[in-house]
Motif scaffolding. Structure first.
Motif, PDB file in Angstrom:
ATOM      1  N   THR A   1       0.815  -1.211   0.000  1.00 32.76           N
ATOM      2  CA  THR A   1       0.000   0.000   0.000  1.00 32.76           C
ATOM      3  C   THR A   1       0.852   1.265   0.000  1.00 32.76           C
ATOM      4  OG1 THR A   1      -0.108  -0.060   2.422  1.00 32.76           O
ATOM      5  CG2 THR A   1      -1.903  -1.132   1.225  1.00 32.76           C
ATOM      6  N   GLU A   2       2.164   1.115  -0.202  1.00 35.35           N
ATOM      7  CA  GLU A   2       3.057   2.264  -0.106  1.00 35.35           C
ATOM      8  C   GLU A   2       3.302   2.912  -1.464  1.00 35.35           C
ATOM      9  OE1 GLU A   2       4.067   3.427   2.942  1.00 35.35           O
ATOM     10  OE2 GLU A   2       2.644   1.871   3.547  1.00 35.35           O
ATOM     11  N   LEU A   3       3.543   4.214  -1.439  1.00 32.01           N
ATOM     12  CA  LEU A   3       3.926   4.937  -2.645  1.00 32.01           C
ATOM     13  C   LEU A   3       5.343   4.554  -3.047  1.00 32.01           C
ATOM     14  CD1 LEU A   3       2.668   8.479  -1.552  1.00 32.01           C
ATOM     15  CD2 LEU A   3       1.611   7.047  -3.308  1.00 32.01           C
ATOM     16  N   ASP A   4       5.652   4.702  -4.326  1.00 31.03           N
ATOM     17  CA  ASP A   4       7.018   4.445  -4.793  1.00 31.03           C
ATOM     18  C   ASP A   4       7.965   5.556  -4.351  1.00 31.03           C
ATOM     19  OD1 ASP A   4       6.312   2.096  -6.045  1.00 31.03           O
ATOM     20  OD2 ASP A   4       5.895   3.064  -7.969  1.00 31.03           O
ATOM     21  N   ASN A   5       7.419   6.698  -3.980  1.00 29.17           N
ATOM     22  CA  ASN A   5       8.226   7.854  -3.583  1.00 29.17           C
ATOM     23  C   ASN A   5       8.112   8.101  -2.083  1.00 29.17           C
ATOM     24  OD1 ASN A   5       7.044   8.316  -6.449  1.00 29.17           O
ATOM     25  ND2 ASN A   5       8.854   9.632  -6.410  1.00 29.17           N
ATOM     26  N   PRO A   6       9.211   8.046  -1.342  1.00 22.88           N
ATOM     27  CA  PRO A   6       9.150   8.438   0.070  1.00 22.88           C
ATOM     28  C   PRO A   6       8.925   9.943   0.187  1.00 22.88           C
ATOM     29  CG  PRO A   6      11.422   8.007  -0.582  1.00 22.88           C
ATOM     30  CD  PRO A   6      10.560   7.615  -1.748  1.00 22.88           C
ATOM     31  N   ILE A   7       7.977  10.331   1.034  1.00 22.53           N
ATOM     32  CA  ILE A   7       7.628  11.753   1.189  1.00 22.53           C
ATOM     33  C   ILE A   7       7.866  12.171   2.628  1.00 22.53           C
ATOM     34  CG2 ILE A   7       5.833  13.496   0.935  1.00 22.53           C
ATOM     35  CD1 ILE A   7       4.450  11.675  -1.067  1.00 22.53           C
ATOM     36  N   TRP A   8       8.599  13.266   2.795  1.00 20.60           N
ATOM     37  CA  TRP A   8       8.931  13.790   4.112  1.00 20.60           C
ATOM     38  C   TRP A   8       8.221  15.122   4.287  1.00 20.60           C
ATOM     39  CZ3 TRP A   8      14.526  12.588   5.986  1.00 20.60           C
ATOM     40  CH2 TRP A   8      14.884  11.313   5.582  1.00 20.60           C
ATOM     41  N   LEU A   9       7.418  15.214   5.343  1.00 19.11           N
ATOM     42  CA  LEU A   9       6.681  16.443   5.620  1.00 19.11           C
ATOM     43  C   LEU A   9       7.381  17.229   6.731  1.00 19.11           C
ATOM     44  CD1 LEU A   9       4.194  18.280   5.329  1.00 19.11           C
ATOM     45  CD2 LEU A   9       3.008  16.779   6.965  1.00 19.11           C
ATOM     46  N   PHE A  10       7.930  18.386   6.374  1.00 20.49           N
ATOM     47  CA  PHE A  10       8.550  19.289   7.337  1.00 20.49           C
ATOM     48  C   PHE A  10       7.476  20.292   7.769  1.00 20.49           C
ATOM     49  CE2 PHE A  10      11.888  17.573   4.725  1.00 20.49           C
ATOM     50  CZ  PHE A  10      12.990  17.441   5.554  1.00 20.49           C
ATOM     51  N   GLN A  11       6.914  20.081   8.940  1.00 20.78           N
ATOM     52  CA  GLN A  11       5.755  20.846   9.385  1.00 20.78           C
ATOM     53  C   GLN A  11       6.143  21.880  10.437  1.00 20.78           C
ATOM     54  OE1 GLN A  11       2.273  20.816   8.544  1.00 20.78           O
ATOM     55  NE2 GLN A  11       2.393  22.626   9.877  1.00 20.78           N
ATOM     56  N   GLY A  12       5.916  23.172  10.118  1.00 19.23           N
ATOM     57  CA  GLY A  12       6.097  24.207  11.121  1.00 19.23           C
ATOM     58  C   GLY A  12       5.206  23.936  12.311  1.00 19.23           C
ATOM     59  N   LEU A  13       5.759  23.984  13.505  1.00 20.30           N
ATOM     60  CA  LEU A  13       5.035  23.585  14.708  1.00 20.30           C
ATOM     61  C   LEU A  13       3.779  24.434  14.892  1.00 20.30           C
ATOM     62  CD1 LEU A  13       5.518  21.491  16.941  1.00 20.30           C
ATOM     63  CD2 LEU A  13       6.538  23.313  18.307  1.00 20.30           C
ATOM     64  N   PRO A  14       2.591  23.806  14.842  1.00 22.70           N
ATOM     65  CA  PRO A  14       1.336  24.562  14.973  1.00 22.70           C
ATOM     66  C   PRO A  14       0.843  24.633  16.414  1.00 22.70           C
ATOM     67  CG  PRO A  14       0.834  22.332  14.318  1.00 22.70           C
ATOM     68  CD  PRO A  14       2.328  22.399  14.505  1.00 22.70           C
ATOM     69  N   LYS A  15      -0.208  25.407  16.622  1.00 19.86           N
ATOM     70  CA  LYS A  15      -0.796  25.558  17.953  1.00 19.86           C
ATOM     71  C   LYS A  15      -1.706  24.386  18.303  1.00 19.86           C
ATOM     72  CE  LYS A  15      -2.658  29.540  16.990  1.00 19.86           C
ATOM     73  NZ  LYS A  15      -3.433  30.807  17.118  1.00 19.86           N
ATOM     74  N   SER A  16      -2.000  24.283  19.606  1.00 20.14           N
ATOM     75  CA  SER A  16      -2.946  23.319  20.187  1.00 20.14           C
ATOM     76  C   SER A  16      -2.662  21.901  19.685  1.00 20.14           C
ATOM     77  CB  SER A  16      -4.395  23.755  19.912  1.00 20.14           C
ATOM     78  OG  SER A  16      -4.674  23.766  18.541  1.00 20.14           O
TER      79      SER A  16
END
Length: 250
Positions: free
Chosen positions: A78-93
């Protein structure tokens, strides 16, 4: 069909005979016995940490383990052929919990919380460690629900400089930015991504990227538009992931 994850050593699989067994231990035993109230003969899908997945039949449900017979390996996965990395700015709550849950469903490989200049939330080392443990648990739960073959890794909190250095190891880096105009360039960049390439996505916090962060981006990182509307931080990354899934998922 329910999904479970085990360590590699809990799987005994003969690739030539295509038979074997899996021993499930830990908290999943109680979940199978007392929450789901599953019975022997029921089917489950089990993945190991190396990314192999198997369709199994429950053979024995004991107090401290569950034994399952492997019926066949899931060759498609069920995995994509492309590894994806999400760099997420730290959000509130608790927005990060929602982001991790939905990003896992959409196929993200890793989520990297990033402390950026306009982040309202500031975490000390102890709080960051506790948050990271909870976020990893959420990723595992979402991976089970969405039938992922692997559980995304939630990295420890990074600062902006550390995140940029990590992103330089990836093949393609996308930076959705509210002042970028025109979806044509976005379509062109995403359309040129090939199977196997690693992809990074940078998402700013509620206050957006600072001017210094945007102007200091390396030339090889692509600023893109997500349309004419301004998206919230908890929406922007998921919208980008959905575009990538549409383009890349077979």
């Amino acid at each position: 069909m329910y999904q479970f994850f085990v360590e590699d050593e809990q799987v005994a699989f003969d690739a030539e005979q295509k038979t074997g067994k899996i021993c499930i231990t830990g908290p999943d035993v109680n979940h199978i016995r007392n929450v789901l109230r599953m019975k022997t003969g029921e089917k489950v899908r089990v993945s190991d940490r190396s990314g192999h997945a198997f369709f199994c039949c429950l053979e024995e449900i004991a107090a401290d383990y569950v034994s399952a017979r492997i019926e066949y390996a899931d060759e498609t996965g069920t995995e994509l052929d492309n590894p994806i990395w999400l760099f997420q700015g730290l959000p509130k709550s608790d927005k990060m919990e929602l982001i991790i849950q939905k990003a896992t469903e959409l196929g993200v490989s890793e989520v990297i919380p990033v402390s950026m200049k306009n982040c309202v939330v500031k975490l000390d080392a102890k709080k960051a460690d506790n948050k990271n443990k909870r976020w990893q648990t959420i990723a595992e739960s979402a991976a089970k629900q969405s039938k992922r073959t692997v559980i995304p890794v939630i990295r420890p909190l990074m600062n902006w400089k550390e995140a940029l250095e990590l992103a330089k190891t990836l093949d393609v880096v996308l930076v959705p930015y509210e002042n970028e105009r025109g979806m044509e360039a976005t379509r062109e960049i995403i359309g040129h991504i090939t199977p196997g390439q690693s992809i990074g996505i940078f998402i700013g916090p509620e206050g957006g990227f600072s001017e210094e962060e945007i102007t200091g981006l390396p030339d090889e990182m692509h600023r893109i538009s997500l349309g004419r509307r301004i998206l919230r931080t908890e929406t922007a990354g998921l919208a980008t992931l959905a575009m990538l899934v549409y383009q890349l998922d077979e």
